[in-house]
Design an enzyme around this catalytic site. Structure first.
Site, mmCIF file in Angstrom:
data_model
loop_
_atom_site.group_PDB
_atom_site.id
_atom_site.type_symbol
_atom_site.label_atom_id
_atom_site.label_comp_id
_atom_site.label_asym_id
_atom_site.label_seq_id
_atom_site.Cartn_x
_atom_site.Cartn_y
_atom_site.Cartn_z
ATOM 1 N N ASP A 16 1.058 -1.229 0.101
ATOM 2 C CA ASP A 16 -0.052 0.180 -0.027
ATOM 3 C C ASP A 16 0.871 1.183 0.016
ATOM 4 O O ASP A 16 0.701 2.147 -0.812
ATOM 5 C CB ASP A 16 -1.058 0.108 1.312
ATOM 6 C CG ASP A 16 -2.128 -1.152 1.091
ATOM 7 O OD1 ASP A 16 -1.890 -1.822 0.079
ATOM 8 O OD2 ASP A 16 -2.712 -0.976 1.750
ATOM 9 N N ARG A 96 -1.148 6.211 17.036
ATOM 10 C CA ARG A 96 -1.516 7.168 15.866
ATOM 11 C C ARG A 96 -0.984 8.637 16.424
ATOM 12 O O ARG A 96 -0.221 9.301 15.476
ATOM 13 C CB ARG A 96 -2.712 7.030 15.338
ATOM 14 C CG ARG A 96 -3.084 5.733 14.981
ATOM 15 C CD ARG A 96 -2.105 5.090 14.167
ATOM 16 N NE ARG A 96 -2.718 3.992 13.482
ATOM 17 C CZ ARG A 96 -1.998 2.976 13.099
ATOM 18 N NH1 ARG A 96 -0.807 2.980 13.605
ATOM 19 N NH2 ARG A 96 -2.401 1.782 12.472
ATOM 20 N N ASP A 125 -8.373 5.357 11.682
ATOM 21 C CA ASP A 125 -6.881 5.893 11.895
ATOM 22 C C ASP A 125 -6.874 7.214 10.723
ATOM 23 O O ASP A 125 -5.952 8.167 11.004
ATOM 24 C CB ASP A 125 -5.895 5.002 10.940
ATOM 25 C CG ASP A 125 -5.833 3.709 12.062
ATOM 26 O OD1 ASP A 125 -5.970 4.111 13.354
ATOM 27 O OD2 ASP A 125 -5.117 2.670 11.887
ATOM 28 N N SER A 179 -6.205 -8.569 7.734
ATOM 29 C CA SER A 179 -5.043 -7.363 7.872
ATOM 30 C C SER A 179 -4.763 -7.392 9.353
ATOM 31 O O SER A 179 -5.524 -7.542 10.225
ATOM 32 C CB SER A 179 -5.466 -6.037 7.434
ATOM 33 O OG SER A 179 -6.737 -5.716 8.171
#
Length: 402
Positions: A16, A96, A125, A179
């Site tokens: 990605d 994050r 996110d 994932s």
């Protein structure tokens, strides 16, 4: 956004973000600076450097943030006993703001006018990253490729990579059955085989813990020492925050501790099903509540429990840098002034249980609580007036409604 000159990309080196790197270069005709954070995810990070160099990146940042992550983000959250929706230890959420913070710092260092991330438009996110960016640099430009491009499938990403000579390891070409996101605090898994909430999580999804059924048949006892709400020593041996959490992870792994199958409410509005493994964090959370049980006054402890859901929701939703989170943190940290002492835990078959606690600041009084002769420490006759006063309004209601 057409005048973007330089962008700092949160870069893992996977499919990605590799596609995003090339897409930024070709779409915006800008220079891309890559930033890869070592948060203890347990992966080799040097391949990310090699991939970035291969794609023409001149400024590459790979930063070991493990100690900062645990000391300045995980530990403050643990002082609050934070659980989102009563269960989730916020392992992804708490990472994050640190990534966002470092991205903005790098943007200032290199003179970048934009930042970019690989979060999709369906998840939390994107919100967490961007709230962090804006809090730390209100004028920063943000590029979120998943909200802009037309690469809507894994096949499209692979086709783009092949068209632009982006190397893809053979084992990455097949579609993963789920994932994952990992750091030193936890591993989260979602998607594909986990999307049906009726189906049990397949055993192959778990990576951080043994099956509790296969854990040792003999319990293991450990001690954790706390100072002002933070764990500082394991079995009497002092460690840095990240080292201590890593050692707790090893213990949790061996005993199958910290698994959670959860359907949660995302900030963006949908429900999602995920599987979380937080072995060391689960032990730490239970131990912290254990030391608080003898060092916090009832009023302070109950108020903390009232504040906790709001605090946890702020972290989950991405408001780490918001003033209300900082206000709550100040109150929580104040409550930890006397949260010092030792907790003994029993680790066995997926469970961490507090079996002992002691503190120089303990509010527990054996003399007062004893069922034996307390030598006048507590006058039981006082309870009569206490009960009658508390019952007064109930008696008045009963008399009125008789």
């Amino acid at each position: 956004m057409n005048d973007v000159k330089k962008v700092v990309l949160a870069f893992s080196g996977g499919l990605d973000t590799s596609v995003i790197l090339k897409w930024l270069q070709t779409t915006y005709q800008c220079e891309v600076v890559t930033f890869t954070a070592d948060l203890g995810q347990g992966e080799e990070l040097e391949p990310a450097r090699s991939k970035a160099q291969l794609m023409g990146v001149r400024q590459i940042f790979i930063d070991d943030l493990r100690e900062e992550f645990v000391r300045d983000f995980v530990f403050p959250m643990m002082r609050a006993n934070a659980l989102y929706e009563g269960l989730y230890l916020l392992g992804t959420s708490i990472a994050r703001p640190l990534i966002a913070k470092r991205q903005i710092e790098i943007a200032r260092e290199v003179g970048a006018d934009a930042v970019s991330h690989g979060a999709t438009g369906k998840g939390n996110d994107q919100v967490r990253f961007e709230l962090g960016y804006y809090a730390l640099n209100p004028d920063i430009k943000i590029i979120a490729p998943w909200r802009e491009w037309d690469l809507t499938s894994r096949e499209a990403l692979i086709a783009f990579a092949e068209a632009h000579q982006i190397p893809i390891p053979r084992d990455k070409r097949g579609e993963s059955p789920f994932s994952t996101d990992a750091n030193i605090l936890h591993t989260s898994s979602e998607g594909k085989v986990l999307e049906d909430p009726w189906e049990e999580v397949p055993d192959y999804v778990y990576s951080r813990t043994v099956n509790p059924e296969d854990a040792p048949d003999t319990p293991e006892y450990i001690t954790l020492d706390f100072e002002r709400g933070d764990a500082v020593a394991l079995n009497g041996e002092g460690h840095s925050p990240a080292t201590l959490l890593a050692k707790l992870n090893d213990l949790g792994r061996a005993h199958g501790i910290g698994r959670l199958d959860l359907v949660e409410n995302r900030f963006v509005g949908m429900k999602s099903r995920g599987m979380y493994e937080t072995p060391g964090g689960t032990i730490l959370h239970i131990a912290h509540r254990g030391i608080e049980s003898i060092t916090l006054d009832r009023g302070a402890a109950h108020l903390k429990d009232e504040l906790m859901p709001r605090y946890a929701e702020l972290i989950y939703n991405g408001f780490w840098f918001a003033p209300e989170r900082e206000m709550l943190q100040a109150a929580i940290d104040h409550s930890q002034a006397k949260v010092t002492g030792t907790v003994r835990l029993k680790l066995y078959k997926g469970q961490a249980s507090v079996v002992g606690r002691k503190s120089p600041h303990s509010l527990y009084s054996p003399r007062i609580v004893t069922f034996e002769d307390d030598a006048g420490a507590y006058d039981q006759r006082d309870a009569k007036g206490f009960i009658r006063l508390n019952a007064l309004r109930l008696r008045l209601l009963g008399q009125r409604d008789a």
